[in-house]
Design an enzyme around this catalytic site. Sequence first.
Site: not given
Length: 406
Positions: A141, A171, A250
């Site tokens: 993402h 992911d 992230s």
Amino acid sequence: MRGSKSSISGLQLSSYLLTFVLGVGLAFGTLRVLSSEASPPATASTSPGSSSVVALQPSPAAIQSGSFVASAVEQVGPAVVRIDTERTVTRQMDPLFDDPFFRRFFGDQMIPQYPQQQQLQRGQGSGFIVDREGIVLTNAHVVSQADKVTVTLKDGRTFEGEVAGIDEVIDLAVVKINPRGENLPLAKLGDSSNIRVGDWAIAVGNPLGLNNTVTLGIISTLSRSSAEAGIPDKRIDFIQTDAAINPGNSGGPLLNERGEVIGINTAIRADANGIGFAIPINQAKDVKEILAKGGEVPHPYVGIQMVTITPELAKQNNNDPNSTIFLPETNGVLVMRVMPNTPAEAAGIRRGDVITKVENKAVSTAAQLQEIVARSNVNQNLRFEIQRGSQTLSLTVRTAQLRNAS
């Protein structure tokens, strides 16, 4: 996909909802689990013999150095990178002007000739270098749909990045940079199968644009399913940690006390403090070479939404005069919905079926069924034993590849 109250009104199901079909609309930037999207996580048990959560003591060498955290970060910190992304979004003119009634009434000459508007969207995340050839691991993402990727090292060096491969199901993404003959620092990968609840957890990344930020916590839980974490559109058994993870973290590494990467920081619970999730590094190890070559990671699926059913829950449903369906009073997996154009639909599975066996092995929970399918091969035939009312059926389901979302 999330659990919802169905027409099986009398059935008070436990909150364990797993889904095999993903409808992914990934945000461009940091993945966050919003409170409106997250279902309360189920209580998880600690490892056998563990009565309390106590962080392990660092090694004597780390104590002598003054700080095991500083020692760990010194080893890995230079290999942690900031990833800046850009993409251009084109906005069309108002769809009202394409309406035939509008054109017939006003005529084409009255249609304003607005040019298409282009908007530049920027995102930021983290990653870490794992190969001297320039292989960077991060979250899908973080770089999904990016037109431009820029990778910046801690020492200030900047490289143009190329997204080599993306797997949105877990992911994970691989970004390649050209080292141009320069020496690149590497992050040492650990073994996530050896971590325990209570171990130290060190998160490194670039949260909120604050480069090279380090936070410390412990491993809170192992094998937290994505459904329990409130992220049912993924297929991951997360590491849960209370080390602070914020937007921009992230894709950054989660370290143990020895400075080895044990996970990839991925998501946070926006409705709570001290609850963050990381992809176990062993899962990334299994697929990084495939992604680096631009390949597709195999993800077999059958295409049902399901929950665990017990005799007690089934009896409660059957005793409800408003119930619209009679359920077998047995342990198994209740089919809540069959997704269209899926292997399950082709095999004849129906809503209300209770799956009790797969390949002659009893299944009593949705998690067991999820694991069996995940461990199978794409295009493999699986024999399902199903209770449909008073009937016992045997159906063959041929798994298919679960595609990445676009």
